[in-house]
Design an enzyme around this catalytic site. Structure first.
Site, PDB file in Angstrom:
ATOM      1  N   CYS A 118     -12.171 -39.350  15.127  1.00 43.01           N
ATOM      2  CA  CYS A 118     -11.147 -40.176  16.096  1.00 43.01           C
ATOM      3  C   CYS A 118     -11.658 -40.080  17.594  1.00 43.01           C
ATOM      4  O   CYS A 118     -12.741 -40.520  18.146  1.00 43.01           O
ATOM      5  CB  CYS A 118      -9.906 -39.880  15.895  1.00 43.01           C
ATOM      6  SG  CYS A 118      -8.948 -41.497  16.546  1.00 43.01           S
ATOM      7  N   HIS A 226      -9.351 -40.444  10.106  1.00 42.51           N
ATOM      8  CA  HIS A 226      -8.796 -38.747  10.439  1.00 42.51           C
ATOM      9  C   HIS A 226      -8.847 -38.289   9.047  1.00 42.51           C
ATOM     10  O   HIS A 226      -8.139 -38.259   8.071  1.00 42.51           O
ATOM     11  CB  HIS A 226      -7.466 -38.680  10.715  1.00 42.51           C
ATOM     12  CG  HIS A 226      -7.250 -38.912  11.974  1.00 42.51           C
ATOM     13  ND1 HIS A 226      -7.190 -37.944  13.063  1.00 42.51           N
ATOM     14  CD2 HIS A 226      -7.155 -40.045  12.760  1.00 42.51           C
ATOM     15  CE1 HIS A 226      -6.984 -38.451  14.308  1.00 42.51           C
ATOM     16  NE2 HIS A 226      -6.922 -39.816  14.059  1.00 42.51           N
ATOM     17  N   GLU A 228      -9.135 -35.127   8.087  1.00 44.11           N
ATOM     18  CA  GLU A 228      -8.561 -33.791   8.073  1.00 44.11           C
ATOM     19  C   GLU A 228      -7.094 -33.937   7.264  1.00 44.11           C
ATOM     20  O   GLU A 228      -6.489 -32.872   6.814  1.00 44.11           O
ATOM     21  CB  GLU A 228      -8.395 -33.040   9.579  1.00 44.11           C
ATOM     22  CG  GLU A 228      -7.168 -33.587  10.462  1.00 44.11           C
ATOM     23  CD  GLU A 228      -7.587 -34.896  11.144  1.00 44.11           C
ATOM     24  OE1 GLU A 228      -6.949 -35.395  12.182  1.00 44.11           O
ATOM     25  OE2 GLU A 228      -8.704 -35.692  10.751  1.00 44.11           O
TER      26      GLU A 228
END
Length: 262
Positions: A118, A226, A228
């Site tokens: 990001c 994202h 994660e």
């Protein structure tokens, strides 16, 4: 020698400045970042306070084997790519800019691995001479890539659009797919790619979503989404973090051999 080569690789997770209760300043990262680094990449997570008063690029390069360039609410200051700031550019963290932009360039030169996410994705483009759009959704033909303002975290991080990869690109080779579904939680995006920035994947509206640095000797994969979020469960996120972990382990092993020989 075993102590140098058997330890987990150290990944510096780029922190963001916050004020708890609007008065107590902290450097922090999301737990999902540390979970992905420790649980999927197999590395030791280390939170980096991104303020040049406290850390130097040289110290970080020596201490860490790789870097996770996290997302964050503040944006890269537009002066870093030659543009005057406007209200559309939002909030800034120039301390992070001062640490991370030269860190990226040093990693590219050395071959030291990093994974950009990001804001981190945007930092890689700026560090390599590119520029950013302040608000993607205001461009003709573009969708709203911002995080939904309401709802649970599951709803905000839900898969929202496909990303199509260039055939034969590093992402295509790593994931074995030409198209994957991703979340989307960003307002800014790449305007002008840096001279060595290779766009490997785009959203249906043409927004760049996956990049790497051309002819870099190390791992430089970066994504606008994202990964994660629930990285251990997601079939797209897990291979990305696993590959990043392997790159950090390889760097750590090479550093270990060098130190042992000194």
């Amino acid at each position: 020698m075993s102590s140098l080569t058997s330890r987990r690789p150290v990944v510096g997770i780029i922190g963001n400045s916050h004020a708890l209760d609007e008065r107590y300043e902290v450097h922090a990262v999301g737990v999902i970042n540390t979970e992905a680094v420790a649980g999927v990449a197999g590395c030791l997570p280390l939170i980096i306070p991104t303020d040049p008063r406290f850390v130097s690029v040289e110290d970080l390069l020596d201490l860490c084997d790789g870097f996770l360039l996290t997302g964050g609410r503040p944006n890269v200051h537009p002066s870093e790519y030659g543009v005057e700031p406007t209200p559309a550019h939002g909030a800034f963290d120039q301390g992070r800019d001062a640490v991370v932009l030269p860190l990226i360039r040093a990693c590219v030169e050395r071959g030291q691995p990093f994974l950009g996410i990001c804001r981190g994705f945007q930092e890689v483009n700026v560090a390599m001479g590119g520029s950013l759009h302040p608000e993607i959704r205001e461009l003709p033909g573009r969708m709203n890539h911002r995080m939904p303002p309401n709802g649970t975290l599951e709803e905000q991080f839900a898969l929202r659009h496909p990303v199509r990869f260039v055939e034969g690109s590093p992402f295509h080779q790593l994931l074995g797919q030409e198209e994957v579904m991703t979340n989307t939680l960003h307002g800014q995006g790449i305007d002008r790619p840096g001279p060595r920035i290779v766009i490997d994947g785009t959203a249906p509206d043409g927004t760049p979503e996956a990049i790497h640095v051309e002819n870099a000797p190390g791992f430089t994969l970066s994504v606008q989404w994202h990964p994660e979020w629930r990285a251990g469960e997601d079939p797209v996120s897990r291979p990305i973090f696993e590959a990043f972990g392997r790159a950090c382990a390889a760097w750590a092993a090479g550093k270990g051999r060098k130190l042992a020989a000194e």
